[in-house]
Design a protein around this motif. Structure first.
Motif, PDB file in Angstrom:
ATOM      1  N   VAL A  32       0.850  -1.199   0.000  1.00 37.83           N
ATOM      2  CA  VAL A  32       0.000   0.000   0.000  1.00 37.83           C
ATOM      3  C   VAL A  32       0.884   1.247   0.000  1.00 37.83           C
ATOM      4  O   VAL A  32       0.640   2.209  -0.739  1.00 37.83           O
ATOM      5  CB  VAL A  32      -0.948  -0.019   1.232  1.00 37.83           C
ATOM      6  CG1 VAL A  32      -1.660   1.323   1.386  1.00 37.83           C
ATOM      7  CG2 VAL A  32      -1.974  -1.138   1.094  1.00 37.83           C
ATOM      8  N   LYS A  33       1.956   1.216   0.800  1.00 33.94           N
ATOM      9  CA  LYS A  33       2.872   2.374   0.849  1.00 33.94           C
ATOM     10  C   LYS A  33       3.531   2.590  -0.515  1.00 33.94           C
ATOM     11  O   LYS A  33       3.698   3.719  -0.968  1.00 33.94           O
ATOM     12  CB  LYS A  33       3.952   2.139   1.915  1.00 33.94           C
ATOM     13  CG  LYS A  33       3.421   2.294   3.327  1.00 33.94           C
ATOM     14  CD  LYS A  33       4.519   2.008   4.336  1.00 33.94           C
ATOM     15  CE  LYS A  33       3.956   2.138   5.757  1.00 33.94           C
ATOM     16  NZ  LYS A  33       4.825   1.530   6.764  1.00 33.94           N
ATOM     17  N   ALA A  34       3.883   1.499  -1.175  1.00 37.45           N
ATOM     18  CA  ALA A  34       4.522   1.616  -2.493  1.00 37.45           C
ATOM     19  C   ALA A  34       3.536   2.201  -3.505  1.00 37.45           C
ATOM     20  O   ALA A  34       3.912   3.050  -4.327  1.00 37.45           O
ATOM     21  CB  ALA A  34       5.014   0.244  -2.956  1.00 37.45           C
ATOM     22  N   PHE A  35       2.288   1.780  -3.443  1.00 33.79           N
ATOM     23  CA  PHE A  35       1.276   2.350  -4.353  1.00 33.79           C
ATOM     24  C   PHE A  35       1.089   3.838  -4.061  1.00 33.79           C
ATOM     25  O   PHE A  35       0.987   4.657  -4.978  1.00 33.79           O
ATOM     26  CB  PHE A  35      -0.058   1.603  -4.210  1.00 33.79           C
ATOM     27  CG  PHE A  35      -0.208   0.427  -5.136  1.00 33.79           C
ATOM     28  CD1 PHE A  35      -0.495   0.610  -6.475  1.00 33.79           C
ATOM     29  CD2 PHE A  35      -0.049  -0.870  -4.666  1.00 33.79           C
ATOM     30  CE1 PHE A  35      -0.628  -0.476  -7.333  1.00 33.79           C
ATOM     31  CE2 PHE A  35      -0.182  -1.959  -5.516  1.00 33.79           C
ATOM     32  CZ  PHE A  35      -0.471  -1.756  -6.849  1.00 33.79           C
ATOM     33  N   ALA A  36       1.027   4.187  -2.783  1.00 31.25           N
ATOM     34  CA  ALA A  36       0.837   5.599  -2.411  1.00 31.25           C
ATOM     35  C   ALA A  36       2.015   6.426  -2.924  1.00 31.25           C
ATOM     36  O   ALA A  36       1.835   7.506  -3.492  1.00 31.25           O
ATOM     37  CB  ALA A  36       0.689   5.735  -0.899  1.00 31.25           C
ATOM     38  N   ALA A  37       3.223   5.905  -2.748  1.00 33.54           N
ATOM     39  CA  ALA A  37       4.422   6.636  -3.190  1.00 33.54           C
ATOM     40  C   ALA A  37       4.424   6.809  -4.707  1.00 33.54           C
ATOM     41  O   ALA A  37       4.961   7.786  -5.231  1.00 33.54           O
ATOM     42  CB  ALA A  37       5.672   5.892  -2.734  1.00 33.54           C
ATOM     43  N   ALA A  38       3.811   5.865  -5.421  1.00 28.97           N
ATOM     44  CA  ALA A  38       3.783   5.942  -6.889  1.00 28.97           C
ATOM     45  C   ALA A  38       2.643   6.829  -7.394  1.00 28.97           C
ATOM     46  O   ALA A  38       2.473   7.001  -8.595  1.00 28.97           O
ATOM     47  CB  ALA A  38       3.651   4.538  -7.472  1.00 28.97           C
ATOM     48  N   GLY A  39       1.820   7.352  -6.466  1.00 29.28           N
ATOM     49  CA  GLY A  39       0.774   8.285  -6.875  1.00 29.28           C
ATOM     50  C   GLY A  39      -0.629   7.718  -6.928  1.00 29.28           C
ATOM     51  O   GLY A  39      -1.543   8.374  -7.430  1.00 29.28           O
ATOM     52  N   ALA A  40      -0.838   6.493  -6.427  1.00 26.03           N
ATOM     53  CA  ALA A  40      -2.200   5.939  -6.403  1.00 26.03           C
ATOM     54  C   ALA A  40      -3.079   6.819  -5.513  1.00 26.03           C
ATOM     55  O   ALA A  40      -2.666   7.202  -4.416  1.00 26.03           O
ATOM     56  CB  ALA A  40      -2.176   4.504  -5.869  1.00 26.03           C
ATOM     57  N   THR A  41      -4.261   7.156  -6.010  1.00 27.68           N
ATOM     58  CA  THR A  41      -5.112   8.067  -5.235  1.00 27.68           C
ATOM     59  C   THR A  41      -6.111   7.321  -4.350  1.00 27.68           C
ATOM     60  O   THR A  41      -6.497   7.804  -3.301  1.00 27.68           O
ATOM     61  CB  THR A  41      -5.894   8.997  -6.180  1.00 27.68           C
ATOM     62  OG1 THR A  41      -6.569   8.188  -7.143  1.00 27.68           O
ATOM     63  CG2 THR A  41      -4.962   9.959  -6.888  1.00 27.68           C
ATOM     64  N   ARG A  42      -6.546   6.150  -4.786  1.00 29.49           N
ATOM     65  CA  ARG A  42      -7.423   5.335  -3.932  1.00 29.49           C
ATOM     66  C   ARG A  42      -7.127   3.866  -4.195  1.00 29.49           C
ATOM     67  O   ARG A  42      -6.916   3.474  -5.343  1.00 29.49           O
ATOM     68  CB  ARG A  42      -8.895   5.620  -4.215  1.00 29.49           C
ATOM     69  CG  ARG A  42      -9.804   4.829  -3.275  1.00 29.49           C
ATOM     70  CD  ARG A  42     -11.270   4.967  -3.623  1.00 29.49           C
ATOM     71  NE  ARG A  42     -11.765   6.316  -3.390  1.00 29.49           N
ATOM     72  CZ  ARG A  42     -12.940   6.758  -3.844  1.00 29.49           C
ATOM     73  NH1 ARG A  42     -13.722   5.958  -4.539  1.00 29.49           N
ATOM     74  NH2 ARG A  42     -13.315   7.995  -3.603  1.00 29.49           N
ATOM     75  N   LEU A  43      -7.145   3.083  -3.128  1.00 28.55           N
ATOM     76  CA  LEU A  43      -6.931   1.645  -3.286  1.00 28.55           C
ATOM     77  C   LEU A  43      -8.147   0.898  -2.789  1.00 28.55           C
ATOM     78  O   LEU A  43      -8.800   1.305  -1.812  1.00 28.55           O
ATOM     79  CB  LEU A  43      -5.696   1.199  -2.493  1.00 28.55           C
ATOM     80  CG  LEU A  43      -4.345   1.704  -2.994  1.00 28.55           C
ATOM     81  CD1 LEU A  43      -3.229   1.193  -2.103  1.00 28.55           C
ATOM     82  CD2 LEU A  43      -4.093   1.270  -4.448  1.00 28.55           C
ATOM     83  N   SER A  44      -8.435  -0.191  -3.445  1.00 25.20           N
ATOM     84  CA  SER A  44      -9.557  -1.014  -3.027  1.00 25.20           C
ATOM     85  C   SER A  44      -9.071  -2.428  -2.751  1.00 25.20           C
ATOM     86  O   SER A  44      -8.065  -2.868  -3.308  1.00 25.20           O
ATOM     87  CB  SER A  44     -10.613  -1.037  -4.134  1.00 25.20           C
ATOM     88  OG  SER A  44     -11.761  -1.696  -3.675  1.00 25.20           O
ATOM     89  N   VAL A  45      -9.785  -3.102  -1.875  1.00 23.91           N
ATOM     90  CA  VAL A  45      -9.489  -4.512  -1.616  1.00 23.91           C
ATOM     91  C   VAL A  45     -10.149  -5.318  -2.725  1.00 23.91           C
ATOM     92  O   VAL A  45     -11.323  -5.136  -3.015  1.00 23.91           O
ATOM     93  CB  VAL A  45     -10.061  -4.940  -0.246  1.00 23.91           C
ATOM     94  CG1 VAL A  45      -9.895  -6.431  -0.042  1.00 23.91           C
ATOM     95  CG2 VAL A  45      -9.393  -4.162   0.870  1.00 23.91           C
TER      96      VAL A  45
END
Ligand code: SF4
Length: 435
Positions: free
Chosen positions: A195-208
């Motif tokens: 999740v941290k890696a996605f956030a660092a890459a600019g992901a704005t929302r994550l879903s399960v």
């Protein structure tokens, strides 16, 4: 080696996962949503829909890359029917099932009947090697593209995998056939690192991801609500609760703790696969839930101040006019915040595909001409129900949506497109079932 992973239209989690595994094996990996591959690169097409097998852009890409001397492997959910993939696309090999361990060996060693979990053509004959064992659930970080923040799949940049498998046995669904019915959950630390890696890459929302979010860390059919709550809290600490969603949950897999956590740590929506308002159809679908459970689950979500969306399937073989009316009645009663309608699509390898093979065309709603109120529109029965239900649902929601000419045309086009895709998928399945 240079490897290009092609994931049509969207960066799926599966394609990103395979990208990460190959990157860690020492390859230079390029992940693309467009049908393009540089000369000299090995092409790995990660296909998640039967329609990709019929898509001229995908077919041309595979054919031209092979004609120019390149190697093409195909993996993803379509690999559930490897003989169809081989017959339609003629790649060098298909990676069958969970591919992250098989693909590393395939890229390094090439096609061989000693490699489990692949399919290929030898002379005129398809060869399917024995299944590979399930892949390890503990693995490397996915390859996250730089423009992941530009992607929106139902509002999320990506659907991350927290666990595999489903205890359900819905006849139209590939999940339990592809991943099994036993839940295999990833360690929490590894998910949060991702999740941290996605956030660092600019992901704005994550879903399960998956239809069974709240089954995270469950074991032997016993839910583990505490683990699910910890998971959502951990994701929200990284992304912020407005940027986490955990939408897809079975109506029989909720508790007060789970619903409370969804309200506190996510955007506050629950998405149920309701499918039908007829208990008879739900039984035919193997849904394992009743309309009474659906009503209770929706009420319970409302008590927790959650918004509730539901998906419905029309045109299941054997669905009568009375069954369809029961679905309309249920929608009118539930007043859902959002509704998604689809026509029953046979996915190769599922029980629904087997049922469609046995159902004569004149009894399959995807082919029966509609003779009711929409007759002038020249629709099939499935298309008419799909179109009608989309408009019906708009009248029964907390904020009624006006069916303008534009909306009417969009719904009609969507119903027709689904009908066309389903007939094409059905023809494909029938063709291979005969051979
Ligand atoms: S509950 Fe959802 S994921 Fe599980 S089999 Fe049914 S549709 Fe598939």
């Amino acid at each position: 080696m240079d490897v290009t992973i092609f994931s049509p239209g969207i960066y799926t989690y599966g394609a990103m996962l395979i990208g990460g595994v190959l990157r860690d094996a020492g390859h230079r990996v390029n992940l693309t949503r467009a049908p393009e591959v540089p000369a000299g690169s090995l092409l790995l097409a990660s296909l998640y829909s039967t329609q990709h097998l019929l898509d001229p852009a995908v077919r041309d890409l595979v054919r031209s890359h092979r004609e120019s001397g390149g190697t093409v492997y195909v993996g993803g959910p379509v690999s559930a029917a490897p003989e169809i993939v081989l017959g339609e696309l003629e790649p060098d090999a298909v990676v069958v099932g969970e591919g992250e361990e098989t693909v590393v060996r395939l890229v390094a060693e090439g096609v061989s009947n000693a490699l489990p979990g692949i399919a290929y053509i030898d002379g005129d004959h398809p060869v399917v090697t024995p299944p590979a064992p399930p892949a390890s659930i503990d693995r490397a970080l996915p390859l996250i593209p730089e423009d992941i923040g530009s992607q929106s799949i139902r509002g999320a940049s990506a659907y991350i995998e927290t666990h595999r498998g489903c205890i359900g046995g819905c006849t139209f669904c590939q999940v339990p056939r592809f991943f099994g019915r036993k839940i295999r959950s990833r360690p929490l630390d590894s998910i949060i690192e991702e999740v941290k890696a996605f956030a660092a890459a600019g992901a704005t929302r994550l879903s399960v991801s998956g239809g069974t979010g709240s089954l995270y860390a469950s074991s032997d059919g016993e839910m583990n609500p505490e683990a699910f709550v910890t998971l959502l809290r951990g994701m929200a600490e990284v992304m912020g609760p407005r940027n986490v969603s955990s939408p897809d949950i079975r109506v029989d897999c909720i508790t007060d703790e789970i619903l409370d956590a969804i309200r506190r740590y996510t955007i506050g929506w629950v998405f149920f696969g309701i499918e039908s308002g007829s208990d008879r159809v739900l039984r035919m679908m193997g849904k394992g839930a009743t309309t009474r459970e659906v009503r209770e689950a929706v009420d319970r979500c409302r008590e927790h101040n959650l918004k509730v969306a539901g998906s419905f399937i029309v045109g299941y073989p054997g669905e009568t006019g009375k069954d369809y009316q029961a679905t309309k009645d249920l929608i009118a009663d539930l007043y859902l915040d959002d509704v998604f309608v689809s026509s029953a699509e046979p996915i190769p390898g599922t029980p629904l595909a087997g049922l469609v093979v046995k159902t004569p065309r004149e009894k399959n709603p995807a082919f029966i001409p509609h003779m009711g109120e929409y007759r002038p529109l020249d629709l099939t029965e499935s298309e008419a129900r799909c179109f009608d239900l989309m408009m019906h649902a708009d009248m029964y929601r907390p904020q009624m949506r006006l069916v303008t000419d534009e909306v009417y045309s969009a719904y009609l086009a969507e119903a027709r497109k689904q009908g066309q895709d389903i007939r094409a998928a059905t023809d494909l399945i029938l063709r291979y079932s005969r051979s």
